[in-house]
Scaffold this motif. Structure first.
Motif, PDB file in Angstrom:
ATOM      1  N   LEU A  15       0.833  -1.207   0.000  1.00 30.00           N
ATOM      2  CA  LEU A  15       0.000   0.000   0.000  1.00 30.00           C
ATOM      3  C   LEU A  15       0.870   1.260   0.000  1.00 30.00           C
ATOM      4  O   LEU A  15       0.540   2.248  -0.663  1.00 30.00           O
ATOM      5  N   PHE A  16       1.982   1.235   0.733  1.00 28.16           N
ATOM      6  CA  PHE A  16       2.911   2.381   0.726  1.00 28.16           C
ATOM      7  C   PHE A  16       3.386   2.669  -0.694  1.00 28.16           C
ATOM      8  O   PHE A  16       3.338   3.808  -1.173  1.00 28.16           O
ATOM      9  N   ILE A  17       3.870   1.640  -1.351  1.00 27.46           N
ATOM     10  CA  ILE A  17       4.458   1.811  -2.682  1.00 27.46           C
ATOM     11  C   ILE A  17       3.397   2.214  -3.695  1.00 27.46           C
ATOM     12  O   ILE A  17       3.603   3.104  -4.524  1.00 27.46           O
ATOM     13  N   HIS A  18       2.214   1.571  -3.614  1.00 29.12           N
ATOM     14  CA  HIS A  18       1.129   1.921  -4.531  1.00 29.12           C
ATOM     15  C   HIS A  18       0.674   3.364  -4.294  1.00 29.12           C
ATOM     16  O   HIS A  18       0.400   4.109  -5.249  1.00 29.12           O
ATOM     17  N   GLY A  19       0.609   3.766  -3.030  1.00 31.64           N
ATOM     18  CA  GLY A  19       0.224   5.141  -2.724  1.00 31.64           C
ATOM     19  C   GLY A  19       1.241   6.143  -3.236  1.00 31.64           C
ATOM     20  O   GLY A  19       0.887   7.191  -3.769  1.00 31.64           O
ATOM     21  N   LEU A  20       2.527   5.811  -3.089  1.00 35.74           N
ATOM     22  CA  LEU A  20       3.581   6.703  -3.581  1.00 35.74           C
ATOM     23  C   LEU A  20       3.503   6.856  -5.091  1.00 35.74           C
ATOM     24  O   LEU A  20       3.704   7.947  -5.632  1.00 35.74           O
ATOM     25  N   MET A  21       3.194   5.779  -5.771  1.00 32.92           N
ATOM     26  CA  MET A  21       3.034   5.853  -7.231  1.00 32.92           C
ATOM     27  C   MET A  21       1.886   6.786  -7.601  1.00 32.92           C
ATOM     28  O   MET A  21       1.951   7.505  -8.601  1.00 32.92           O
ATOM     29  N   GLY A  22       0.834   6.794  -6.791  1.00 32.04           N
ATOM     30  CA  GLY A  22      -0.308   7.659  -7.075  1.00 32.04           C
ATOM     31  C   GLY A  22       0.011   9.129  -6.911  1.00 32.04           C
ATOM     32  O   GLY A  22      -0.660   9.983  -7.506  1.00 32.04           O
ATOM     33  N   GLY A  25       1.029  12.138  -9.986  1.00 37.77           N
ATOM     34  CA  GLY A  25       0.177  12.939 -10.871  1.00 37.77           C
ATOM     35  C   GLY A  25      -1.006  13.503 -10.120  1.00 37.77           C
ATOM     36  O   GLY A  25      -1.479  12.894  -9.150  1.00 37.77           O
ATOM     37  N   PRO A  26      -1.520  14.671 -10.531  1.00 40.68           N
ATOM     38  CA  PRO A  26      -2.626  15.300  -9.805  1.00 40.68           C
ATOM     39  C   PRO A  26      -3.920  14.495  -9.844  1.00 40.68           C
ATOM     40  O   PRO A  26      -4.716  14.564  -8.917  1.00 40.68           O
ATOM     41  N   ARG A  27      -4.143  13.718 -10.916  1.00 41.44           N
ATOM     42  CA  ARG A  27      -5.392  12.965 -11.010  1.00 41.44           C
ATOM     43  C   ARG A  27      -5.457  11.853  -9.969  1.00 41.44           C
ATOM     44  O   ARG A  27      -6.545  11.482  -9.532  1.00 41.44           O
ATOM     45  N   THR A  28      -4.308  11.305  -9.594  1.00 38.19           N
ATOM     46  CA  THR A  28      -4.288  10.153  -8.683  1.00 38.19           C
ATOM     47  C   THR A  28      -3.728  10.496  -7.310  1.00 38.19           C
ATOM     48  O   THR A  28      -3.617   9.620  -6.462  1.00 38.19           O
ATOM     49  N   ALA A  29      -3.399  11.779  -7.074  1.00 36.61           N
ATOM     50  CA  ALA A  29      -2.715  12.144  -5.835  1.00 36.61           C
ATOM     51  C   ALA A  29      -3.575  11.905  -4.598  1.00 36.61           C
ATOM     52  O   ALA A  29      -3.092  11.393  -3.587  1.00 36.61           O
ATOM     53  N   VAL A  30      -4.834  12.283  -4.664  1.00 36.31           N
ATOM     54  CA  VAL A  30      -5.714  12.110  -3.496  1.00 36.31           C
ATOM     55  C   VAL A  30      -5.870  10.633  -3.159  1.00 36.31           C
ATOM     56  O   VAL A  30      -5.757  10.216  -1.997  1.00 36.31           O
ATOM     57  N   ARG A  31      -6.101   9.825  -4.200  1.00 40.06           N
ATOM     58  CA  ARG A  31      -6.230   8.385  -3.973  1.00 40.06           C
ATOM     59  C   ARG A  31      -4.922   7.798  -3.450  1.00 40.06           C
ATOM     60  O   ARG A  31      -4.919   6.940  -2.558  1.00 40.06           O
ATOM     61  N   GLY A  32      -3.791   8.271  -3.986  1.00 45.77           N
ATOM     62  CA  GLY A  32      -2.500   7.774  -3.529  1.00 45.77           C
ATOM     63  C   GLY A  32      -2.249   8.097  -2.073  1.00 45.77           C
ATOM     64  O   GLY A  32      -1.733   7.264  -1.316  1.00 45.77           O
ATOM     65  N   ASN A  33      -2.618   9.294  -1.668  1.00 46.74           N
ATOM     66  CA  ASN A  33      -2.440   9.691  -0.272  1.00 46.74           C
ATOM     67  C   ASN A  33      -3.293   8.822   0.648  1.00 46.74           C
ATOM     68  O   ASN A  33      -2.842   8.370   1.710  1.00 46.74           O
ATOM     69  N   ALA A  34      -4.530   8.585   0.246  1.00 48.77           N
ATOM     70  CA  ALA A  34      -5.425   7.748   1.053  1.00 48.77           C
ATOM     71  C   ALA A  34      -4.913   6.305   1.120  1.00 48.77           C
ATOM     72  O   ALA A  34      -4.995   5.644   2.166  1.00 48.77           O
ATOM     73  N   THR A  35      -4.365   5.808   0.008  1.00 51.71           N
ATOM     74  CA  THR A  35      -3.842   4.447  -0.023  1.00 51.71           C
ATOM     75  C   THR A  35      -2.654   4.294   0.922  1.00 51.71           C
ATOM     76  O   THR A  35      -2.560   3.322   1.685  1.00 51.71           O
ATOM     77  N   ALA A  36      -1.734   5.265   0.882  1.00 48.15           N
ATOM     78  CA  ALA A  36      -0.582   5.209   1.773  1.00 48.15           C
ATOM     79  C   ALA A  36      -1.005   5.323   3.235  1.00 48.15           C
ATOM     80  O   ALA A  36      -0.443   4.656   4.113  1.00 48.15           O
ATOM     81  N   ALA A  37      -2.008   6.161   3.519  1.00 46.35           N
ATOM     82  CA  ALA A  37      -2.505   6.292   4.884  1.00 46.35           C
ATOM     83  C   ALA A  37      -3.117   4.979   5.366  1.00 46.35           C
ATOM     84  O   ALA A  37      -2.925   4.573   6.522  1.00 46.35           O
ATOM     85  N   ALA A  38      -3.838   4.297   4.471  1.00 43.58           N
ATOM     86  CA  ALA A  38      -4.396   2.987   4.826  1.00 43.58           C
ATOM     87  C   ALA A  38      -3.270   1.998   5.126  1.00 43.58           C
ATOM     88  O   ALA A  38      -3.366   1.176   6.050  1.00 43.58           O
ATOM     89  N   GLY A  39      -2.177   2.080   4.353  1.00 41.89           N
ATOM     90  CA  GLY A  39      -1.031   1.221   4.614  1.00 41.89           C
ATOM     91  C   GLY A  39      -0.436   1.462   5.986  1.00 41.89           C
ATOM     92  O   GLY A  39      -0.033   0.518   6.681  1.00 41.89           O
ATOM     93  N   MET A  40      -0.397   2.734   6.401  1.00 38.08           N
ATOM     94  CA  MET A  40       0.140   3.039   7.724  1.00 38.08           C
ATOM     95  C   MET A  40      -0.760   2.491   8.826  1.00 38.08           C
ATOM     96  O   MET A  40      -0.273   2.011   9.858  1.00 38.08           O
ATOM     97  N   VAL A  41      -2.079   2.540   8.619  1.00 42.82           N
ATOM     98  CA  VAL A  41      -3.001   1.956   9.599  1.00 42.82           C
ATOM     99  C   VAL A  41      -2.740   0.458   9.742  1.00 42.82           C
ATOM    100  O   VAL A  41      -2.669  -0.085  10.854  1.00 42.82           O
ATOM    101  N   VAL A  42      -2.559  -0.223   8.617  1.00 42.01           N
ATOM    102  CA  VAL A  42      -2.270  -1.664   8.647  1.00 42.01           C
ATOM    103  C   VAL A  42      -0.950  -1.924   9.368  1.00 42.01           C
ATOM    104  O   VAL A  42      -0.829  -2.859  10.173  1.00 42.01           O
TER     105      VAL A  42
END
Length: 459
Positions: A15-22, A25-42
């Motif tokens: 999730l960290f790596i997938h979020g960083l990839m997001g 770009g501006p289109r995927t930045a919000v989703r990437g941030n949320a994905t990385a945050a979910a990874g930190m919760v895990v």
């Protein structure tokens, strides 16, 4: 339980790596941030499953306090203050790592019986984490203008002072590594490393502060990875290395965008928020009015908007988007030229304009749009200073000579929105303002754009 923790850690890293990839770009930045945050919760859940974990009420208290302080602070921060928040939050991370190393020292009785790699990793984390914490506080103070943005230096004694305090921290760490378990030595390591962080960042000017924040962010990541190695915490190792690597790459890219080497930045930068320079050489400043600016924009075929920190301060991005819609309705092509270090952090302008629903395909990076300025009828500069300064290209004696800039001076007509003739963050004159093609529209950027909008509607 161990197998479950391993699976959760692997999921968190993915999730960290997938979020960083997001975040690329501006289109995927919000989703990437949320994905990385979910990874930190895990990752946090996996860490809490560690055998022997206790003091649950202290852990719960820390989580609650962190959420109560962090969430409102992040939600209420203005985009103009985002660089300061990044610096402050990054510093908190470095400070947490330094305190973790101190706790490890105390719990192990001065690293008694600990393997050498644990001792080395803990001391590295203590030094680098403390440097990052105190250095980030200075960076926050400069960006927030609590401290002067200009370089604060001890002159010729600055470099010996930096070397002295850092050597002192390293010497104390070596003594600890050789078996001395006195807690005063560990405190000395943290204090001297903190003084080193302050001594290194204070002489750096405000113009270089975004690069410094990125560099300190990399330091925090590396110190977290070292602490994870000492604690056998896989999450800290992987997350720390990701932060350290990405921060190092970003620092290198930002330094190149300013045509400055990282050692030269650390040795002492230039510029400061308090600098004021009246342009008196090379011509006169010509002012314009909202009505004249509206006429030029309305009858242009192609307009390039150049946003800068002044737009962020005025919160003018929504008004700029409203103006662009009016121009598009009149058949005018409108693009936005984004310099890599416009504002006070990478992506600052992208986030502001995306917040105002500016189409992503209109946000064009410097390398992509620079050749278009020569064909543009109007370049509308809104609060951008140093990134449009032709001295970077034409004046070998300028402090920013060689820095890649937006080719605003090549446009057929230039309109600059500024409050006054105050210099940019580098504190140097901008000959663009005395170019015969340039007209200055003085005032608050939001108010000026709104006046232009009213004039456009009246045409």
């Amino acid at each position: 339980m161990i197998e479950l923790r391993s699976v959760l850690y692997i999921l968190a890293f993915a999730l960290f790596i997938h979020g960083l990839m997001g975040l690329t770009g501006p289109r995927t930045a919000v989703r990437g941030n949320a994905t990385a945050a979910a990874g930190m919760v895990v990752a946090i859940v996996a860490t809490l499953l560690t055998p022997g974990m206790h003091d649950w009420w202290l852990i719960a208290l820390g989580l609650v306090l962190g959420a109560v302080i962090g969430v409102p602070a992040a939600r209420r921060v203005r985009m103009t203050a985002m660089p300061q928040m990044v610096a402050l939050f990054n510093g908190v991370g470095g400070g947490a790592v330094a305190l973790t190393a101190w706790v490890e020292f105390r719990q192990s009785g001065g690293f008694t019986g600990e393997p050498l790699f644990v001792v080395v990793a803990s001391l590295f984390a203590a030094i680098v984490g403390s440097v990052s914490f105190w250095g980030s506080l200075v960076a926050f103070g400069k960006l927030q203008e609590v401290l002067p943005g200009r370089p604060i230096t001890a002159g010729r004694f600055q470099t010996p002072l930096n070397v002295l305090v850092l050597a002192g921290a390293l010497a104390c760490a070596v003594v600890i590594g050789l078996g001395a378990g006195h807690e005063a030595l560990m405190v000395a390591v943290l204090v001297l490393a903190g003084l080193a962080g302050i001594a290194v960042v204070l002489p750096i000017g405000g113009a270089d502060m975004p690069v410094v924040v990125s560099l300190l962010n990399a330091f925090t990541g590396l110190s977290a990875a070292a602490a994870g190695l000492a604690l056998s915490n896989t999450a800290m190792i992987v997350a720390g290395m990701i932060v350290g690597a990405s921060g190092s790459i970003l620092t290198d890219q930002m330094a190149k965008a300013m045509n400055r080497s990282i050692p030269s930045i650390v040795a002492g930068g230039f510029g400061g928020g308090a600098a004021v320079a009246e342009v008196t050489e090379g011509g006169t400043v010509r002012s314009t009015s909202a009505s004249d600016a509206a006429i030029q924009l309305a009858y242009a075929g192609h307009v390039i908007v150049v946003p800068g920190y002044g737009m962020a301060v005025a919160q003018a991005q929504h008004a700029v988007q409203d103006m662009a819609k009016l121009l598009l309705d009149r058949g005018v092509e409108v693009d936005y030229a984004i310099h890599p270090v416009a504002g006070r952090m990478p992506g600052h302008m992208n986030v502001l304009l995306a917040e105002a629903d500016v189409p992503y395909d209109r946000l064009r990076e410097m390398d992509e749009i620079n050749d278009d300025f020569a064909r543009a009828d109007v370049a509308l500069v809104i609060g951008a200073n140093d990134v449009t300064n032709p001295a970077a290209r034409n004046d070998p004696g300028s402090p920013i000579y060689g820095m890649p800039i937006l080719n605003v001076d090549q446009a057929k007509t230039i309109i600059v929105l500024k409050r006054s003739m105050r210099a940019g963050f580098a504190g140097i004159d901008n000959p663009l303002y005395t170019d015969p093609k340039t007209a200055m529209l003085f005032g608050d950027a939001k108010d000026s754009v709104r006046e232009v909008i009213e004039e456009l509607k009246a045409l």
